[in-house]
Design a protein around this motif. Structure first.
Motif, mmCIF file in Angstrom:
data_model
loop_
_atom_site.group_PDB
_atom_site.id
_atom_site.type_symbol
_atom_site.label_atom_id
_atom_site.label_comp_id
_atom_site.label_asym_id
_atom_site.label_seq_id
_atom_site.Cartn_x
_atom_site.Cartn_y
_atom_site.Cartn_z
ATOM 1 N N THR A 63 41.416 -31.394 -42.667
ATOM 2 C CA THR A 63 40.044 -30.958 -42.896
ATOM 3 C C THR A 63 39.158 -32.172 -43.085
ATOM 4 N N GLY A 64 37.905 -32.018 -42.731
ATOM 5 C CA GLY A 64 36.940 -33.100 -42.881
ATOM 6 C C GLY A 64 35.535 -32.557 -42.730
ATOM 7 N N ARG A 65 34.565 -33.462 -42.662
ATOM 8 C CA ARG A 65 33.159 -33.075 -42.532
ATOM 9 C C ARG A 65 32.521 -33.839 -41.388
ATOM 10 N N THR A 66 31.582 -33.184 -40.718
ATOM 11 C CA THR A 66 30.746 -33.893 -39.757
ATOM 12 C C THR A 66 29.677 -34.644 -40.551
ATOM 13 N N PRO A 67 29.068 -35.673 -39.991
ATOM 14 C CA PRO A 67 28.086 -36.448 -40.751
ATOM 15 C C PRO A 67 26.821 -35.645 -41.090
ATOM 16 N N SER A 68 26.256 -35.924 -42.246
ATOM 17 C CA SER A 68 24.969 -35.353 -42.628
ATOM 18 C C SER A 68 23.865 -36.139 -41.936
ATOM 19 N N PHE A 69 22.712 -35.493 -41.700
ATOM 20 C CA PHE A 69 21.610 -36.181 -41.041
ATOM 21 C C PHE A 69 20.288 -35.598 -41.483
ATOM 22 N N LYS A 70 19.219 -36.301 -41.149
ATOM 23 C CA LYS A 70 17.860 -35.874 -41.465
ATOM 24 C C LYS A 70 17.116 -35.659 -40.160
ATOM 25 N N LYS A 71 16.398 -34.555 -40.067
ATOM 26 C CA LYS A 71 15.667 -34.196 -38.868
ATOM 27 C C LYS A 71 14.183 -34.154 -39.191
ATOM 28 N N ALA A 72 13.357 -34.619 -38.241
ATOM 29 C CA ALA A 72 11.906 -34.601 -38.413
ATOM 30 C C ALA A 72 11.270 -33.894 -37.233
ATOM 31 N N ILE A 73 10.339 -32.971 -37.515
ATOM 32 C CA ILE A 73 9.530 -32.320 -36.486
ATOM 33 C C ILE A 73 8.136 -32.928 -36.590
ATOM 34 N N VAL A 74 7.707 -33.594 -35.508
ATOM 35 C CA VAL A 74 6.450 -34.333 -35.486
ATOM 36 C C VAL A 74 5.444 -33.572 -34.630
ATOM 37 N N THR A 75 4.258 -33.314 -35.170
ATOM 38 C CA THR A 75 3.173 -32.668 -34.422
ATOM 39 C C THR A 75 2.190 -33.741 -33.979
ATOM 40 N N VAL A 76 1.928 -33.790 -32.672
ATOM 41 C CA VAL A 76 0.991 -34.782 -32.137
ATOM 42 C C VAL A 76 -0.361 -34.118 -31.892
ATOM 43 N N ALA A 77 -1.381 -34.939 -31.661
ATOM 44 C CA ALA A 77 -2.732 -34.435 -31.445
ATOM 45 C C ALA A 77 -2.798 -33.631 -30.148
ATOM 46 N N ASP A 78 -3.796 -32.748 -30.047
ATOM 47 C CA ASP A 78 -3.963 -31.913 -28.859
ATOM 48 C C ASP A 78 -4.166 -32.777 -27.625
ATOM 49 N N GLY A 79 -3.482 -32.407 -26.542
ATOM 50 C CA GLY A 79 -3.621 -33.120 -25.281
ATOM 51 C C GLY A 79 -2.693 -34.311 -25.113
#
Length: 95
Positions: free
Chosen positions: A70-86
């Motif tokens: 047994t083991g674990r997959t690595p933990s990670f951090k995710k970011a959702i970035v919103t850019v300006a219109d167009g």
């Protein structure tokens, strides 16, 4: 410190790309200000909003001849970035 590790290319994030939102796997110690500066510098876009999520690695088990491993997959951090219109980010331009 490299803030952006890799872009997320999944079905769910690809659907968000049409709305001007892009996903990245980022360094676990990076904050929203660091992520905003890194995306603006690397892709030359104006970032309006950054949402972050910490993911705990999943537990996995494997059956072998002698025992169960047994083991674990690595933990990670995710970011959702919103850019300006167009504005758009093209992940495939450098390939």
């Amino acid at each position: 410190m490299s803030v952006l590790i890799k872009p997320l290319v999944t079905e769910k994030v690809s659907a968000l790309n049409e709305k001007g939102k892009y996903g990245f796997v980022v360094d676990r110690k990076a904050n929203k200000v660091d992520i905003k500066k890194a995306v603006e510098k690397m892709y030359g876009v104006t970032v309006e909003d950054v949402n972050t999520m910490n993911y705990l690695g999943k537990t996995k088990s494997r059956y072998t001849k002698s025992k169960v491993i047994t083991g674990r997959t690595p933990s990670f951090k995710k970011a959702i970035v919103t850019v300006a219109d167009g504005e758009v980010i093209d992940f495939y331009s450098e390939i």
